[in-house]
Design a protein around this motif. Structure first.
Motif, PDB file in Angstrom:
ATOM      1  N   SER A 244       2.369  -8.199   2.160  1.00  0.00           N
ATOM      2  CA  SER A 244       2.909  -7.661   0.910  1.00  0.00           C
ATOM      3  C   SER A 244       3.578  -6.332   1.216  1.00  0.00           C
ATOM      4  O   SER A 244       3.076  -5.553   2.027  1.00  0.00           O
ATOM      5  N   VAL A 245       4.699  -6.066   0.590  1.00  0.00           N
ATOM      6  CA  VAL A 245       5.371  -4.774   0.757  1.00  0.00           C
ATOM      7  C   VAL A 245       4.805  -3.841  -0.302  1.00  0.00           C
ATOM      8  O   VAL A 245       4.968  -4.079  -1.491  1.00  0.00           O
ATOM      9  N   VAL A 246       4.092  -2.800   0.123  1.00  0.00           N
ATOM     10  CA  VAL A 246       3.461  -1.880  -0.826  1.00  0.00           C
ATOM     11  C   VAL A 246       4.281  -0.604  -1.025  1.00  0.00           C
ATOM     12  O   VAL A 246       4.109   0.081  -2.025  1.00  0.00           O
ATOM     13  N   VAL A 247       5.142  -0.274  -0.077  1.00  0.00           N
ATOM     14  CA  VAL A 247       6.119   0.806  -0.234  1.00  0.00           C
ATOM     15  C   VAL A 247       7.455   0.227   0.205  1.00  0.00           C
ATOM     16  O   VAL A 247       7.660  -0.056   1.383  1.00  0.00           O
ATOM     17  N   GLU A 248       8.334  -0.003  -0.752  1.00  0.00           N
ATOM     18  CA  GLU A 248       9.663  -0.527  -0.427  1.00  0.00           C
ATOM     19  C   GLU A 248      10.385   0.460   0.490  1.00  0.00           C
ATOM     20  O   GLU A 248      10.067   1.649   0.519  1.00  0.00           O
ATOM     21  N   SER A 249      11.348  -0.032   1.230  1.00  0.00           N
ATOM     22  CA  SER A 249      12.051   0.822   2.187  1.00  0.00           C
ATOM     23  C   SER A 249      12.683   2.025   1.477  1.00  0.00           C
ATOM     24  O   SER A 249      13.181   1.916   0.361  1.00  0.00           O
ATOM     25  N   PHE A 250      12.591   3.169   2.142  1.00  0.00           N
ATOM     26  CA  PHE A 250      13.178   4.407   1.624  1.00  0.00           C
ATOM     27  C   PHE A 250      13.703   5.230   2.790  1.00  0.00           C
ATOM     28  O   PHE A 250      13.207   5.119   3.911  1.00  0.00           O
ATOM     29  N   LYS A 251      14.714   6.026   2.517  1.00  0.00           N
ATOM     30  CA  LYS A 251      15.308   6.873   3.554  1.00  0.00           C
ATOM     31  C   LYS A 251      14.498   8.149   3.715  1.00  0.00           C
ATOM     32  O   LYS A 251      13.998   8.711   2.753  1.00  0.00           O
ATOM     33  N   ASP A 252      14.381   8.573   4.962  1.00  0.00           N
ATOM     34  CA  ASP A 252      13.833   9.888   5.268  1.00  0.00           C
ATOM     35  C   ASP A 252      14.868  10.592   6.155  1.00  0.00           C
ATOM     36  O   ASP A 252      15.930  10.024   6.412  1.00  0.00           O
ATOM     37  N   PRO A 253      14.614  11.802   6.618  1.00  0.00           N
ATOM     38  CA  PRO A 253      15.640  12.522   7.385  1.00  0.00           C
ATOM     39  C   PRO A 253      16.082  11.848   8.687  1.00  0.00           C
ATOM     40  O   PRO A 253      17.188  12.103   9.153  1.00  0.00           O
ATOM     41  N   ILE A 254      15.244  10.977   9.273  1.00  0.00           N
ATOM     42  CA  ILE A 254      15.629  10.377  10.559  1.00  0.00           C
ATOM     43  C   ILE A 254      15.806   8.870  10.505  1.00  0.00           C
ATOM     44  O   ILE A 254      16.143   8.251  11.513  1.00  0.00           O
ATOM     45  N   GLY A 255      15.558   8.248   9.358  1.00  0.00           N
ATOM     46  CA  GLY A 255      15.714   6.805   9.308  1.00  0.00           C
ATOM     47  C   GLY A 255      15.234   6.201   8.009  1.00  0.00           C
ATOM     48  O   GLY A 255      15.343   6.808   6.945  1.00  0.00           O
ATOM     49  N   ILE A 256      14.668   5.017   8.122  1.00  0.00           N
ATOM     50  CA  ILE A 256      14.172   4.269   6.973  1.00  0.00           C
ATOM     51  C   ILE A 256      12.739   3.836   7.264  1.00  0.00           C
ATOM     52  O   ILE A 256      12.425   3.416   8.381  1.00  0.00           O
ATOM     53  N   ASP A 257      11.878   3.935   6.255  1.00  0.00           N
ATOM     54  CA  ASP A 257      10.470   3.571   6.383  1.00  0.00           C
ATOM     55  C   ASP A 257      10.086   2.586   5.290  1.00  0.00           C
ATOM     56  O   ASP A 257      10.707   2.555   4.230  1.00  0.00           O
ATOM     57  N   ALA A 258       9.018   1.837   5.539  1.00  0.00           N
ATOM     58  CA  ALA A 258       8.392   0.980   4.537  1.00  0.00           C
ATOM     59  C   ALA A 258       6.936   0.813   4.967  1.00  0.00           C
ATOM     60  O   ALA A 258       6.587   1.049   6.127  1.00  0.00           O
ATOM     61  N   VAL A 259       6.087   0.412   4.029  1.00  0.00           N
ATOM     62  CA  VAL A 259       4.688   0.136   4.356  1.00  0.00           C
ATOM     63  C   VAL A 259       4.367  -1.262   3.836  1.00  0.00           C
ATOM     64  O   VAL A 259       4.688  -1.596   2.697  1.00  0.00           O
ATOM     65  N   ILE A 260       3.741  -2.060   4.714  1.00  0.00           N
ATOM     66  CA  ILE A 260       3.324  -3.411   4.353  1.00  0.00           C
ATOM     67  C   ILE A 260       1.815  -3.521   4.464  1.00  0.00           C
ATOM     68  O   ILE A 260       1.170  -2.699   5.124  1.00  0.00           O
ATOM     69  N   GLN A 261       1.258  -4.519   3.794  1.00  0.00           N
ATOM     70  CA  GLN A 261      -0.178  -4.771   3.867  1.00  0.00           C
ATOM     71  C   GLN A 261      -0.385  -6.240   4.242  1.00  0.00           C
ATOM     72  O   GLN A 261       0.146  -7.141   3.597  1.00  0.00           O
ATOM     73  N   TRP A 262      -1.165  -6.443   5.299  1.00  0.00           N
ATOM     74  CA  TRP A 262      -1.463  -7.783   5.799  1.00  0.00           C
ATOM     75  C   TRP A 262      -2.687  -8.357   5.103  1.00  0.00           C
ATOM     76  O   TRP A 262      -3.507  -7.608   4.576  1.00  0.00           O
ATOM     77  N   PRO A 263      -2.840  -9.686   5.128  1.00  0.00           N
ATOM     78  CA  PRO A 263      -4.097 -10.272   4.660  1.00  0.00           C
ATOM     79  C   PRO A 263      -5.255  -9.593   5.397  1.00  0.00           C
ATOM     80  O   PRO A 263      -5.177  -9.370   6.600  1.00  0.00           O
ATOM     81  N   GLY A 264      -6.277  -9.244   4.683  1.00  0.00           N
ATOM     82  CA  GLY A 264      -7.378  -8.492   5.273  1.00  0.00           C
ATOM     83  C   GLY A 264      -7.280  -7.011   4.987  1.00  0.00           C
ATOM     84  O   GLY A 264      -8.179  -6.251   5.291  1.00  0.00           O
ATOM     85  N   GLY A 265      -6.152  -6.575   4.409  1.00  0.00           N
ATOM     86  CA  GLY A 265      -6.018  -5.197   3.967  1.00  0.00           C
ATOM     87  C   GLY A 265      -5.385  -4.229   4.939  1.00  0.00           C
ATOM     88  O   GLY A 265      -5.215  -3.057   4.611  1.00  0.00           O
ATOM     89  N   VAL A 266      -5.032  -4.649   6.146  1.00  0.00           N
ATOM     90  CA  VAL A 266      -4.460  -3.727   7.131  1.00  0.00           C
ATOM     91  C   VAL A 266      -3.087  -3.260   6.651  1.00  0.00           C
ATOM     92  O   VAL A 266      -2.197  -4.064   6.394  1.00  0.00           O
ATOM     93  N   MET A 267      -2.939  -1.930   6.506  1.00  0.00           N
ATOM     94  CA  MET A 267      -1.671  -1.318   6.101  1.00  0.00           C
ATOM     95  C   MET A 267      -0.907  -0.913   7.362  1.00  0.00           C
ATOM     96  O   MET A 267      -1.499  -0.367   8.298  1.00  0.00           O
ATOM     97  N   MET A 268       0.398  -1.160   7.363  1.00  0.00           N
ATOM     98  CA  MET A 268       1.207  -0.919   8.541  1.00  0.00           C
ATOM     99  C   MET A 268       2.567  -0.373   8.129  1.00  0.00           C
ATOM    100  O   MET A 268       3.176  -0.879   7.192  1.00  0.00           O
ATOM    101  N   GLN A 269       3.021   0.652   8.821  1.00  0.00           N
ATOM    102  CA  GLN A 269       4.351   1.212   8.581  1.00  0.00           C
ATOM    103  C   GLN A 269       5.368   0.467   9.435  1.00  0.00           C
ATOM    104  O   GLN A 269       5.098   0.148  10.594  1.00  0.00           O
ATOM    105  N   LEU A 270       6.515   0.199   8.868  1.00  0.00           N
ATOM    106  CA  LEU A 270       7.673  -0.251   9.631  1.00  0.00           C
ATOM    107  C   LEU A 270       8.692   0.875   9.515  1.00  0.00           C
ATOM    108  O   LEU A 270       8.848   1.464   8.443  1.00  0.00           O
ATOM    109  N   TYR A 271       9.352   1.198  10.599  1.00  0.00           N
ATOM    110  CA  TYR A 271      10.344   2.278  10.542  1.00  0.00           C
ATOM    111  C   TYR A 271      11.532   1.964  11.436  1.00  0.00           C
ATOM    112  O   TYR A 271      11.432   1.221  12.406  1.00  0.00           O
TER     113      TYR A 271
END
Length: 153
Positions: A40-67
């Motif tokens: 599940s995407v819990v933080v939709e992609s957003f721009k920061d000063p050096i790129g783009i980030d998002a946060v996803i959550q896997w089954p089991g609750g593990v939260m992971m950043q993609l950048y």
């Protein structure tokens, strides 16, 4: 919220609650692939000063950043594989492993369901341990994670 990365721009909640993160080459493709794999995407992609980030959550609750970075980073090869432990509830570990391996195109390289709890500071107990390895990237790096699940107290 304290940002150890010294953000000077607003960051959307719950950014900062992720366990680990991965540099991707295409954010839209990575998010579509993660969703298809069951995240599940819990933080939709957003721009920061050096790129783009998002946060996803896997089954089991593990939260992971993609950048993704506007300028591709150039890192020296790692001298060793850093320890990366993920803790998942026993009844969700198989769902997490299946989803994450589908997303990462990785493989399960070890599956020990009666490992010695002393390795996790819990002597006299057992835990389930799965060792995952992602594909080798263009820089010769490979992601490795230990996924742990308690079996007894």
């Amino acid at each position: 919220m304290l940002s150890t990365f010294a953000y000077q721009t607003p960051i959307p909640y719950p950014f900062g609650s992720e366990r680990t993160g991965y540099l991707v080459t295409d954010m839209d493709q990575a998010l579509a692939s993660a969703r298809q794999a069951g995240a599940s995407v819990v933080v939709e992609s957003f721009k920061d000063p050096i790129g783009i980030d998002a946060v996803i959550q896997w089954p089991g609750g593990v939260m992971m950043q993609l950048y993704w970075h506007f300028t591709a980073p150039s890192y020296a090869p790692l001298a060793f594989i850093p320890e990366n432990r993920i803790y998942v509830a026993r009844d969700r570990i198989d769902n997490f492993v299946h989803a994450f391996l589908h997303f990462s195109r990785g493989k399960l390289i070890s599956d020990a369901w009666h490992a010695d709890g002393a390795e996790l500071g819990r002597p006299g107990s057992e835990y389930g341990a799965k060792l995952l390895a992602g594909p080798i990237d263009n820089d010769g790096r490979r992601y490795v994670a230990e996924v742990h699940s308690p079996l007894s107290r």
